[in-house]
Motif scaffolding. Structure first.
Motif, mmCIF file in Angstrom:
data_model
loop_
_atom_site.group_PDB
_atom_site.id
_atom_site.type_symbol
_atom_site.label_atom_id
_atom_site.label_comp_id
_atom_site.label_asym_id
_atom_site.label_seq_id
_atom_site.Cartn_x
_atom_site.Cartn_y
_atom_site.Cartn_z
ATOM 1 N N ALA A 83 39.866 43.840 34.961
ATOM 2 C CA ALA A 83 41.181 44.377 35.349
ATOM 3 C C ALA A 83 41.856 43.588 36.468
ATOM 4 C CB ALA A 83 41.040 45.842 35.770
ATOM 5 N N THR A 84 41.108 42.770 37.205
ATOM 6 C CA THR A 84 41.679 42.078 38.366
ATOM 7 C C THR A 84 41.680 40.566 38.246
ATOM 8 O OG1 THR A 84 39.545 42.009 39.519
ATOM 9 C CG2 THR A 84 40.944 43.944 39.905
ATOM 10 N N ALA A 85 40.912 40.006 37.331
ATOM 11 C CA ALA A 85 40.738 38.551 37.271
ATOM 12 C C ALA A 85 42.068 37.811 37.166
ATOM 13 C CB ALA A 85 39.825 38.177 36.102
ATOM 14 N N GLY A 86 43.011 38.367 36.439
ATOM 15 C CA GLY A 86 44.304 37.711 36.263
ATOM 16 C C GLY A 86 45.134 37.635 37.524
ATOM 17 N N TYR A 87 44.751 38.412 38.552
ATOM 18 C CA TYR A 87 45.502 38.420 39.811
ATOM 19 C C TYR A 87 44.897 37.486 40.855
ATOM 20 C CZ TYR A 87 47.721 42.532 37.800
ATOM 21 O OH TYR A 87 48.408 43.390 36.976
ATOM 22 N N VAL A 88 43.805 36.801 40.513
ATOM 23 C CA VAL A 88 43.162 35.914 41.477
ATOM 24 C C VAL A 88 44.105 34.803 41.957
ATOM 25 C CG1 VAL A 88 41.328 34.193 41.793
ATOM 26 C CG2 VAL A 88 40.792 36.420 40.784
ATOM 27 N N ASP A 120 49.879 43.614 43.026
ATOM 28 C CA ASP A 120 50.776 44.415 42.209
ATOM 29 C C ASP A 120 50.465 45.903 42.423
ATOM 30 O OD1 ASP A 120 52.649 44.672 39.750
ATOM 31 O OD2 ASP A 120 50.885 45.852 39.201
ATOM 32 N N PRO A 121 51.426 46.712 42.893
ATOM 33 C CA PRO A 121 51.146 48.121 43.205
ATOM 34 C C PRO A 121 50.594 48.915 42.026
ATOM 35 C CG PRO A 121 53.238 47.471 44.150
ATOM 36 C CD PRO A 121 52.800 46.336 43.278
ATOM 37 N N GLU A 122 51.086 48.660 40.822
ATOM 38 C CA GLU A 122 50.619 49.429 39.671
ATOM 39 C C GLU A 122 49.178 49.064 39.317
ATOM 40 O OE1 GLU A 122 50.420 52.330 37.071
ATOM 41 O OE2 GLU A 122 52.139 52.001 38.417
ATOM 42 N N ALA A 123 48.871 47.764 39.344
ATOM 43 C CA ALA A 123 47.499 47.340 39.079
ATOM 44 C C ALA A 123 46.561 47.876 40.155
ATOM 45 C CB ALA A 123 47.420 45.816 39.021
ATOM 46 N N GLU A 137 48.132 54.299 47.480
ATOM 47 C CA GLU A 137 48.266 53.921 48.888
ATOM 48 C C GLU A 137 48.459 52.422 49.089
ATOM 49 O OE1 GLU A 137 48.456 55.838 51.412
ATOM 50 O OE2 GLU A 137 47.957 57.786 50.535
ATOM 51 N N TYR A 138 49.052 51.744 48.116
ATOM 52 C CA TYR A 138 49.221 50.291 48.213
ATOM 53 C C TYR A 138 49.941 49.892 49.497
ATOM 54 C CZ TYR A 138 50.879 45.566 47.160
ATOM 55 O OH TYR A 138 51.163 44.226 47.227
ATOM 56 N N GLU A 139 51.070 50.514 49.789
ATOM 57 C CA GLU A 139 51.854 50.136 50.961
ATOM 58 C C GLU A 139 51.079 50.407 52.246
ATOM 59 O OE1 GLU A 139 54.523 48.446 51.086
ATOM 60 O OE2 GLU A 139 54.832 48.407 48.902
ATOM 61 N N ALA A 140 50.285 51.469 52.258
ATOM 62 C CA ALA A 140 49.485 51.774 53.450
ATOM 63 C C ALA A 140 48.456 50.682 53.702
ATOM 64 C CB ALA A 140 48.800 53.127 53.283
ATOM 65 N N GLN A 183 45.773 51.484 39.427
ATOM 66 C CA GLN A 183 44.845 51.668 38.314
ATOM 67 C C GLN A 183 43.407 51.414 38.732
ATOM 68 O OE1 GLN A 183 46.219 49.225 35.077
ATOM 69 N NE2 GLN A 183 48.122 50.384 34.810
ATOM 70 N N VAL A 184 43.211 50.427 39.603
ATOM 71 C CA VAL A 184 41.860 50.076 40.030
ATOM 72 C C VAL A 184 41.326 51.071 41.057
ATOM 73 C CG1 VAL A 184 40.471 48.355 41.253
ATOM 74 C CG2 VAL A 184 42.111 47.638 39.496
ATOM 75 N N THR A 185 42.163 51.457 42.019
ATOM 76 C CA THR A 185 41.700 52.296 43.129
ATOM 77 C C THR A 185 41.894 53.782 42.894
ATOM 78 O OG1 THR A 185 43.839 52.193 44.262
ATOM 79 C CG2 THR A 185 42.251 50.434 44.740
ATOM 80 N N GLN A 186 42.647 54.138 41.827
ATOM 81 C CA GLN A 186 42.995 55.536 41.591
ATOM 82 C C GLN A 186 43.710 56.121 42.812
ATOM 83 O OE1 GLN A 186 41.972 56.907 38.264
ATOM 84 N NE2 GLN A 186 41.958 54.670 38.226
#
Length: 335
Positions: free
Chosen positions: A165-170, A125-128, A137-140, A131-134
């Motif tokens: 913050a990421t566990a739900g995306y596993v 998810d680009p927004e998540a 550059e998701y698409e990159a 938030q994690v990486t600050q």
């Protein structure tokens, strides 16, 4: 080959080429050094090209057969391809990167001799992800993974730090690697002892349990006592004969070092900081040893010393007391 006092052979080295990075991930511990990052321009304290190569040549003398280049973001080094090309024969070269520079460099790095790549990707998810990486550059990163695959770096292993913050995306990430040939997933346990914020940690055993339910095959790796789970697109579904899934599927591996004495007992790596210090353990900075002017005799001496003084972090340096709490073993304070 050098062997420490606990019988652990040193077969690999992890070399940080810079502490500079174009991301600012909230969980970053910078190879255990903490936040040392400064300006994005090359710094005088970074090891020079010849220094890195000289170290690798000495490591190969001791039968080290694998090097992983890290950072910071190692692809910020203009000499990365040269370093890879000059790595000694018989030494596998791999890279951990956030992937944003792979579209323009993957083919050159493969031509130089790069064997494998890990790309940090903590969410689909680009927004998540932001938030994690600050970083926006998701698409990159997605393009970088594609570029690595196109250049022949197959499989590409995606690194995902598992915390609040990421566990739900596993599950989504597991489905992603199961559905896409050439991708594997490495779930890395969040390390509050390095990054702080213990409230962000999740129970990694629950992750293991869930993966075992989804997998059609579970494999045990001796290195770091790791478990691998093979999961296909029909994860968790059972056929009439009770088998789960129908094919080889994607590979998911869990890296779970926190409070894990077995993990530490199976560690075969020595680390090098971007400033040219050797360290025997990710979790310690009281064991840093300078390689001086980085002549080969100095490197050999320091390498031998660091290996001789390596101590498993959990189970030896950190010991459980009668109440089940971890405390420092005083035998190793100041060593």
């Amino acid at each position: 080959m050098l062997v420490d006092q606990f019988g652990r052979e040193v077969t690999g080295v992890r070399v940080s080429l810079t502490d500079r990075c174009n991301f600012d991930c909230v969980y970053c511990h910078n190879e255990g050094l903490g936040d040392t990052r400064g300006p994005m321009e090359p710094q005088d304290n970074e090891m020079a090209t010849d220094d890195v190569v000289r170290f690798l040549e000495v490591a190969r003398e001791f039968d080290v057969d694998a090097v992983k280049f890290t950072g910071g973001e190692p692809m910020l080094r203009d000499d990365l391809a040269e370093i890879i090309e000059r790595a000694p024969a018989g030494m596998e070269t791999s890279l951990t990167t956030n992937g944003t520079y792979l579209p323009g460099q993957a083919e050159e790095l493969v031509a130089a001799g790069l064997d494998r790549v890990n790309v940090s990707q903590d969410a689909l998810d680009p927004e998540a992800f932001k938030q994690v990486t600050q970083s926006g550059e998701y698409e990159a990163v997605i393009e970088g993974v594609d570029a690595a695959l196109d250049a022949g770096l197959d499989p590409v292993k995606l690194n995902m730090v598992v915390f609040e913050a990421t566990a739900g995306y596993v599950p989504e990430m597991v489905d992603h690697v199961a559905a896409n040939d050439g991708l594997q997933l490495q779930l890395i346990e969040y390390m509050p002892e390095l990054a702080g914020r213990p409230d962000w940690a999740v129970d990694i055993e629950r992750v293991h349990g869930w993966l075992e339910e989804q997998a059609h095959t579970v494999e045990h790796r001796e290195m770091h006592d790791r478990r691998r789970y093979w999961i296909d697109e029909k994860r968790g579904e059972q056929s009439d004969d009770g088998a789960k899934g129908t094919g080889d599927g994607g590979m998911v591996e869990v890296v779970d070092p926190v409070e894990n004495a077995e993990f530490c007992a199976n560690c075969h790596r020595v680390r090098v900081t971007h400033e040219g210090y050797l360290k025997g353990c990710l979790n310690r900075n009281d064991d840093l040893r300078s390689m001086g002017e980085m002549t080969k005799p100095e490197i050999r001496e320091t390498f031998r010393e660091v290996v001789a003084n390596r101590v498993p972090y959990y189970g030896e340096y950190m010991m459980k007391d009668d109440d089940g709490e971890w405390s420092i073993n005083e035998e190793y304070i100041g060593v």
